[in-house]
Design a protein around this motif. Structure first.
Motif, short mmCIF file in Angstrom:
data_model
loop_
_atom_site.label_atom_id
_atom_site.label_comp_id
_atom_site.label_asym_id
_atom_site.label_seq_id
_atom_site.Cartn_x
_atom_site.Cartn_y
_atom_site.Cartn_z
N VAL A 69 7.36 23.60 9.69
CA VAL A 69 7.21 24.62 11.03
C VAL A 69 6.28 24.95 10.42
O VAL A 69 6.20 25.80 10.44
N LEU A 70 4.81 23.32 10.80
CA LEU A 70 4.28 23.60 11.66
C LEU A 70 4.28 24.13 10.79
O LEU A 70 4.30 23.49 10.34
N VAL A 71 6.75 22.01 9.98
CA VAL A 71 6.92 21.30 9.17
C VAL A 71 7.55 20.89 9.79
O VAL A 71 8.05 20.63 10.13
N THR A 74 14.36 27.23 16.26
CA THR A 74 14.01 27.75 15.32
C THR A 74 12.57 27.94 15.14
O THR A 74 12.65 29.59 14.75
N ALA A 75 12.39 27.25 15.12
CA ALA A 75 10.76 27.38 14.92
C ALA A 75 9.60 28.66 15.59
O ALA A 75 9.00 29.69 15.14
N PHE A 76 9.81 28.49 17.06
CA PHE A 76 9.83 28.74 17.80
C PHE A 76 9.70 30.07 18.08
O PHE A 76 9.42 31.28 17.71
N ALA A 77 11.46 30.46 17.35
CA ALA A 77 11.52 32.05 17.29
C ALA A 77 11.36 32.50 16.23
O ALA A 77 11.07 33.91 16.10
N PHE A 78 10.55 32.19 15.45
CA PHE A 78 10.29 32.20 13.69
C PHE A 78 9.36 33.54 14.35
O PHE A 78 8.33 34.50 13.99
N CYS A 79 8.16 32.12 14.90
CA CYS A 79 6.01 32.55 15.02
C CYS A 79 6.61 33.92 16.05
O CYS A 79 6.20 34.90 16.05
N ALA A 80 7.84 33.39 17.65
CA ALA A 80 7.11 34.93 18.24
C ALA A 80 8.09 36.24 17.53
O ALA A 80 7.16 36.89 17.62
N TRP A 81 9.00 35.94 16.47
CA TRP A 81 9.19 37.57 15.48
C TRP A 81 8.39 37.93 14.34
O TRP A 81 8.46 39.06 14.84
N ASP A 82 7.41 36.97 14.07
CA ASP A 82 6.74 37.18 12.85
C ASP A 82 5.12 37.47 13.57
O ASP A 82 4.58 37.79 13.16
#
Length: 379
Positions: free
Chosen positions: A11-13, A190-198
């Protein structure tokens, strides 16, 4: 963000070989962090939440794994390299944006998990992770139910290929020797959620392709110089050249295999999620900071190839598609030689993926195709 799946994608992954490729942000984020806005968890001093308190260990010079580099915008042709992708039917323009230098590592993703994020109990805020120039591109609250119910369920989902490729997932419940590997076994949500959180977002396919192609240079591989050079070996990328051993530490082929603006692993290691849904062999047109936004149960665009792919799948112009919930990869659908579509400057999260595909050299095994054991997909 740049994240990875086990097996063949990151994730971009993305076994899953999808990965989180790294996150992106708009140029207004400034500095090397390049992280701005839409509900992200940026800490003091502009440090991304996923790197708060982490030792700098990435790449040959042991720098911050959250280092983000500016990519000046411009116009180019999607999925064109002037050698074996010669269709100029799909021009695209992207604005300036920051893209993480490295795929998202296991230790970065561990910060996300330890914070209790990426679950139905703690989903992203509505509209988080949006591309500032693309309407309705942020988190949709109706997606909350697509996430694992709780942290225990998320951890279980990241062990996503225990049947066919036991041990190929990079996640471990306890920190160990995998912390510098790209994170895999993540689905698109989940990848989208990680990026948004980060504090970032997923890159559009057009942005990802632009970065790998060196913009208007239209590079054959991300490192190609001159742009039409087809030179590749194991010193440039983690792929099925002399070996197909598995994902390697992020930046292991840097700087030799880096792209024009310094991003590592834009070809090989793990495949990467993008923001875009699959439109078949075509692209969204016209494209001025464009993206094909998802529909329910859509296929998503993935880029980069992975450690089980041979050289053709590592070309900057090459594209493939993957089911939005995929965490482990068995068969991917390659898109014909046309490019893919898929830009503000918010930091983009690349999701890298790996999958079994044409170019996958291991003998094919019989698998029950009707079952998708890893519901949450491969990132």
């Amino acid at each position: 963000m740049r994240i990875g799946l086990i097996g063949l994608v990151s994730v971009l992954v993305f076994a899953s070989t999808m990965a989180t490729a790294g996150c992106s942000s708009s140029s207004s984020g400034g500095g090397t962090g390049g992280r701005s806005g839409s509900g992200g968890a940026i800490g003091s001093g502009g440090v991304a939440a996923s790197c708060a308190g982490l030792t700098a260990t990435c790449g040959p010079s042991s720098e911050s794994c959250c280092k983000s580099l500016l990519i000046p915008g411009g116009t180019y042709y999607r999925s064109y390299n002037g050698v074996d992708f010669t269709d100029k039917s799909y021009p695209a323009t992207v604005g300036d944006f920051y893209l993480d230098k490295y795929e998202v590592t296991v230790d970065r993703f561990r910060q996300f998990v330890n914070a209790g994020m990426g679950t139905q109990a703690n989903p992203p805020a509505a509209a988080a992770g949006a591309h500032p120039l693309i309407a309705s591109s942020g988190w949709d609250s109706t997606w909350n139910t697509k996430l694992p119910a709780d942290t225990a369920s998320l951890k279980a989902a990241m062990i996503c290929d225990s049947v066919y490729y036991p041990g190929s997932e990079t996640w471990t419940d306890t920190a160990g020797t995998n912390e510098s590997l790209p994170m895999n076994c993540l689905d698109w949500y989940t990848a989208f959620a990680f990026c948004a959180w980060d504090g970032g977002r997923l890159p559009t396919e057009a942005e990802w392709d632009y970065a790998a192609s060196g913009g208007s240079e239209q590079r054959y591989y991300p490192w190609s110089s001159p742009p039409t050079s087809t030179t590749i070996d194991d010193s440039y990328a983690v792929y099925c050249g002399d070996s197909c051993d598995g994902p390697q530490n992020v930046g292991s082929r840097s700087p030799k295999g880096d792209g024009k603006w310094g991003q590592s692993d834009l070809a090989g290691n793990l495949g990467e999620w993008t923001l875009d849904a699959d439109l078949g062999p075509t692209y969204p047109t016209p494209c001025d900071n464009c993206a094909a936004l998802i529909t329910d149960n859509s296929m998503q665009q993935v880029r980069s190839g992975n450690f089980r792919f041979t050289a053709p799948a590592l070309r900057s112009a090459w594209r493939a598609r993957e089911g939005i919930f995929r965490r482990f990869l068995t068969e991917y659908a390659e898109i014909p030689d046309r490019g893919s579509c898929s830009g503000d400057t918010p930091r983009t999260c690349e999701i890298r993926w790996n999958r079994q595909a044409s170019g996958y050299t291991e003998p094919r095994r019989s698998r029950p195709r009707s079952r998708n054991r890893c519901f949450h997909g491969a990132i």
